[in-house]
Scaffold this active site. Structure first.
Site, PDB file in Angstrom:
ATOM      1  N   LYS A   1     -31.358  -8.105   3.229  1.00 58.14           N
ATOM      2  CA  LYS A   1     -30.329  -7.081   3.383  1.00 58.14           C
ATOM      3  C   LYS A   1     -29.234  -7.269   2.335  1.00 58.14           C
ATOM      4  CE  LYS A   1     -27.276  -5.151   7.006  1.00 58.14           C
ATOM      5  NZ  LYS A   1     -26.871  -5.283   8.416  1.00 58.14           N
TER       6      LYS A   1
ATOM      7  N   SER B   1     -27.446  -1.378  11.185  1.00 54.54           N
ATOM      8  CA  SER B   1     -27.194  -1.205   9.774  1.00 54.54           C
ATOM      9  C   SER B   1     -28.265  -1.851   8.914  1.00 54.54           C
ATOM     10  CB  SER B   1     -25.824  -1.812   9.431  1.00 54.54           C
ATOM     11  OG  SER B   1     -25.827  -3.217   9.678  1.00 54.54           O
TER      12      SER B   1
ATOM     13  N   SER C   1     -27.541  -4.798  15.072  1.00 57.04           N
ATOM     14  CA  SER C   1     -28.109  -4.332  13.807  1.00 57.04           C
ATOM     15  C   SER C   1     -29.307  -5.101  13.294  1.00 57.04           C
ATOM     16  CB  SER C   1     -27.021  -4.298  12.722  1.00 57.04           C
ATOM     17  OG  SER C   1     -26.095  -3.278  13.011  1.00 57.04           O
TER      18      SER C   1
END
Length: 552
Positions: free
Chosen positions: A137, A213, A237
């Protein structure tokens, strides 16, 4: 692999890889990459030097870490060929299908794969994650790659070194293959949209969201663009995108893993962790990242509470004798889609058939009152602290400067404005904005959850990770169904989500197991036993294997 110098941490006093963007003017590069991939792919007539034979027969899609290592040991695969095949899938699928899961490729991935092949030829030893290509990420610092947290204002921001978890993964032999798109500044649990890269879609239905996210990592791993990946979880998330993409996600006990080198959303709740297609792969990554980090004081709590070997808890009989409490608060009328309710009831039956005792309902007295207000907006303070770790290389020195630049998506403006109003340090507020172990609100809630678990004699709490199917892109009005913002984040307890099946003609759903602090071994056993008894995970239909002709 050690950092050349200590990291400047927000918690107290290798050769860089040239990043390759997947966006904008990089189109010509992508066509060149496609040609290179075809020429170097394991299907091409000329094999890479020293590559084992039969690599084309290796089934890439849905492969596991253990299967990769078995193929390498058998001489059927090289790590160089594995990286090339993933790059082929990325080129073929990430843009052509509008998936848009990835932001930047690591141009050094090929070279690193070759080094790891040579290491194995020389030593005959595979490290725990030797040669495993991972998706990271874009709020993790990775030396030599930009860390943007989805913000155009952070474009080109190069951190001084690796985040602690990235360093641990590299030492275990993993390869950073690419960084993934995310909700800008990790603000949204519902969508993965950023000003740096745009909209990420759900591979099970490209008109649907992957949640947020960490939706970029989830979409990429689900579509087999890497073996596994890392996400972050402040509210939901890791687990929300995992549920929406038929993945396993682990949010650890607060303090079991380091947050150093991760762009913060709210340090009182932030945790980084694995997202994978199987429980075993998630556990293998968790093993590598768990433990004490001097740069993050909260990991002092992990001393004596974590383990080096979590795979020992991968037990197909792990549900026998377990007592699981069904948190019906998330299954009441209006809180869950009827199809997901049906899947959940089936999952409860499967858990019982595997040997668990189901305590239904399980209740937490005064739950609504205890969870009424955990608001504690630390974003301005925490992000400013992170920007300070970048030194003179920070594109902007403060959140105020980022806001003034105008380089952000319209949907995050309100959150930025709200954050900027909090100009006092968390410790100076009344009441102070402490962590989950010092804030009286969190202590009271955690005590209530523990008392309820003890009274019912349950080992873990279970509920659907997300109460509704993935929304259509642009739909912000239908029920969200985000169930996981409270129990784990506000207690500091660990949680694991696993797939429980599909609704609405193929949209994934998941179930969460939440346990006491440092109960990861038991949660792993429960999740693994359930996974092995049901085997719900299946790849999205729109991302099949790529034939040599298609690759050309």
């Amino acid at each position: 692999m050690k950092n050349p110098k200590p990291r400047r941490s927000i918690f107290g006093p290798g050769a860089p890889a040239r990043p390759v963007s997947l966006r904008g003017p990089a189109g010509p590069w992508r066509r060149v990459l496609g040609l290179i991939i075809i020429l170097m792919s394991p299907w091409a007539s000329a094999q890479p030097h020293g590559a084992p034979t039969g690599e084309g027969a290796f089934v890439l899609e849905e492969t596991t870490i253990a299967q990769v290592h078995a193929a390498v040991r058998a001489g059927k695969l090289s790590f160089a060929a594995l990286v090339e095949r993933y790059l082929t899938r990325i080129e073929f699928y990430d843009q052509a299908t509008r998936l848009n899961a990835l932001v930047v490729l690591n141009q050094q991935a090929r070279a690193r794969a070759g080094e790891l092949d040579e290491e194995y030829r020389r030593t005959g030893v595979l490290r725990p994650l030797h040669g495993i290509p991972l998706i990271i990420k874009d709020n993790y610092d990775v030396a030599g790659l930009p860390t943007t947290a989805g913000s155009l204002a952070m474009k080109g921001s190069l951190p001084p070194d690796d985040a602690f978890q990235i360093r641990q993964l590299r030492e275990a032999g993993a390869i950073v293959l690419a960084k993934s798109n995310m909700a800008e500044w990790a603000f949204s649990p519902y969508v993965t949209v950023s000003s740096i890269s745009g909209v990420t879609r759900n591979p099970y239905d490209l008109e649907r969201v992957p949640a947020g996210s960490s939706g970029g990592t989830a979409a990429a791993v689900a579509a087999n663009l890497g073996v596994a990946g890392l996400g972050t979880d402040t509210g939901n998330s890791i687990r929300g995108p995992s549920s929406h993409n038929a993945l396993v996600g682990i949010r650890s006990t607060m303090g079991a893993t380091s947050r150093d080198g991760i762009v913060p959303l709210s340090l009182r709740n932030d945790i980084g962790g694995p997202m994978a297609r199987t429980v075993e792969d998630a556990v293998r990554i968790f093993e590598a990242i768990v433990g004490h980090d001097p740069a993050d004081s909260i990991t002092e709590r992990s001393r004596g509470n974590t383990h080096q070997d979590y795979r020992q808890y991968l037990d197909e009989e792990g549900l026998k004798g377990a007592r699981l409490g069904v948190f019906r608060h998330y299954l009441r009328d209006g809180a869950v889609d009827p199809e997901i309710l049906k899947l959940t009831e089936q999952a409860l039956g499967d858990l019982a058939a595997a040997g668990a005792s189901i305590v239904d309902p399980f209740d937490i007295p005064r739950f609504r009152w205890l969870t009424k207000n955990f608001s504690c907006n630390r974003f301005r303070h925490d992000v400013n602290s992170y920007l300070a770790t970048l030194g003179d290389n920070a594109p902007y020195a403060t959140l105020q400067a980022i806001f003034d630049s105008g380089l952000y998506s319209p949907y995050v403006e309100e959150r930025l404005v709200s954050a900027l109003k909090q100009d006092r340090a968390p410790s100076e507020r009344r009441p102070p904005c402490g962590d989950v172990f010092s804030d009286p609100r969190n202590i009271k809630f955690r005590d209530a959850v523990l008392a309820a678990m003890d009274e019912a004699g349950v080992d873990a709490i279970v509920y659907p990770t997300w109460g509704y199917a993935p929304r259509r892109i642009g739909d912000m009005d239908s029920p969200a169904g985000d169930n996981s913002q409270v129990l784990a984040p506000q207690t500091g307890f660990p949680a694991v989500t696993v797939p429980i099946g599909y609704v609405n003609d193929g949209l994934p759903a998941g179930m969460s197991f939440v346990g006491r602090a440092y109960s990861e071994p038991r949660l792993i056993a429960f999740a693994y036993a359930y996974e092995q008894a049901t085997l719900h995970r299946r790849a999205p239909a729109g991302f099949p294997p790529i034939s040599p002709a298609e690759a050309r």
